[in-house]
Design a protein around this motif. Structure first.
Motif, short mmCIF file in Angstrom:
data_model
loop_
_atom_site.label_atom_id
_atom_site.label_comp_id
_atom_site.label_asym_id
_atom_site.label_seq_id
_atom_site.Cartn_x
_atom_site.Cartn_y
_atom_site.Cartn_z
N UNK A 63 -0.90 -18.68 10.64
CA UNK A 63 -0.68 -18.14 9.30
C UNK A 63 -1.86 -17.29 8.86
N UNK A 64 -3.06 -17.83 8.99
CA UNK A 64 -4.24 -17.07 8.57
C UNK A 64 -4.46 -15.88 9.48
N UNK A 65 -4.17 -16.02 10.77
CA UNK A 65 -4.29 -14.88 11.68
C UNK A 65 -3.32 -13.78 11.28
N UNK A 66 -2.10 -14.16 10.91
CA UNK A 66 -1.12 -13.18 10.44
C UNK A 66 -1.63 -12.45 9.21
N UNK A 67 -2.18 -13.21 8.28
CA UNK A 67 -2.70 -12.61 7.04
C UNK A 67 -3.83 -11.62 7.35
N UNK A 71 -3.32 -7.59 6.62
CA UNK A 71 -4.15 -7.01 5.56
C UNK A 71 -5.20 -6.04 6.11
N UNK A 72 -5.37 -6.03 7.42
CA UNK A 72 -6.35 -5.11 8.02
C UNK A 72 -5.84 -3.68 8.09
N UNK A 73 -4.54 -3.52 7.82
CA UNK A 73 -3.95 -2.19 7.92
C UNK A 73 -3.41 -1.88 9.29
N UNK A 74 -3.43 -2.86 10.19
CA UNK A 74 -2.92 -2.63 11.54
C UNK A 74 -1.42 -2.37 11.50
N UNK A 75 -0.96 -1.51 12.39
CA UNK A 75 0.47 -1.21 12.46
C UNK A 75 1.23 -2.31 13.19
N UNK A 198 8.90 1.80 0.65
CA UNK A 198 7.78 2.73 0.52
C UNK A 198 7.09 2.58 -0.83
N UNK A 199 7.87 2.50 -1.90
CA UNK A 199 7.30 2.44 -3.24
C UNK A 199 6.60 1.11 -3.53
N UNK A 200 7.15 0.02 -2.99
CA UNK A 200 6.57 -1.30 -3.29
C UNK A 200 5.50 -1.72 -2.30
N UNK A 201 5.43 -1.01 -1.17
CA UNK A 201 4.45 -1.39 -0.15
C UNK A 201 4.91 -2.55 0.71
#
Length: 221
Positions: A63-67, A71-75, A198-201
């Protein structure tokens, strides 16, 4: 070619996943991790399309790894693979940014289809199953302080029609159901959904459902 990272603390489980994935002409395994810290590091190094992420791992869990990864911006997209259907940890994984989840007893073709769907930007969890998941664990949603949904900037950016569609997405409607019930072409619905994301992220449809709950557009049944 879809590149995949396998994150699981069981060597035999990783071996089984690798054997299955490498039997496919359109997939390749770029690495294996035994815990969340290793997984996050390998994502930063190899930038895989998809991570098969176990939840219960020593040290940094899935879970924390996913977060951290999302959040790092990785694709890179995360597919949670859990032992139990409708597991509360799977819910937390989705909330952390995963694009869906499967149980480990899924058929091989289901796992492969799930990886391809996530790599293509779709959500693996079916809309109705997403609704069941969120309804079952809605008590894990933290209280949202402050203004109601109407004032949330992610919602105010939407048109009236987009907000209506986000609401019914949160209620578990598929694109086909939305088109039929709102008298729209299915291609128009898909365009609206793309604009909503796109609008909500929101990364995908699963995250859009969670947004609908968080902003109180949808209440649990």
């Amino acid at each position: 070619m879809t590149t995949v990272l396998i994150a699981d603390d069981q060597p035999m489980q990783r071996f089984g996943f690798r054997m299955l994935l490498e039997s496919q002409d359109d997939m390749t395994v770029v690495g294996e991790a035994g815990n969340g810290t290793e997984a996050a590091g390998l994502v930063a190094r190899h930038h895989p399309d998809v991570v098969l992420m176990d939840i219960r791992m020593p040290g940094l869990d899935g879970i924390e790894a996913t977060r951290r990864i999302t959040t790092s911006g990785a694709r890179t997209r995360i597919l949670i693979v859990t032992t139990f259907d409708l597991d509360e940890y799977a819910y937390e994984g989705l909330r952390a940014g995963a694009s869906g989840f499967l149980v480990k007893d899924a058929l091989p073709e289901e796992l492969l289809a799930g990886i391809r769907a996530v790599a293509a930007g779709d959500a693996v969890v079916a809309p109705t199953l997403t609704r069941r998941l969120l309804d079952a664990y809605v008590h894990h949603l933290p209280a949202t302080p402050g203004a109601p949904a109407a004032a949330d900037p992610r919602i105010t950016a939407l048109t009236e029609r987009e907000r209506e569609i986000l609401t019914v997405i949160g209620q578990g409607w598929s694109n086909t159901e939305i088109a039929a019930r709102l008298h729209l072409a299915e291609s128009t619905v898909k365009t609206h959904v793309t604009r909503i994301l796109a609008k909500t992220g929101a990364r995908d449809r699963v995250q859009a459902v969670i947004l609908a709950y968080d902003t109180r557009l949808v209440a649990p049944m």
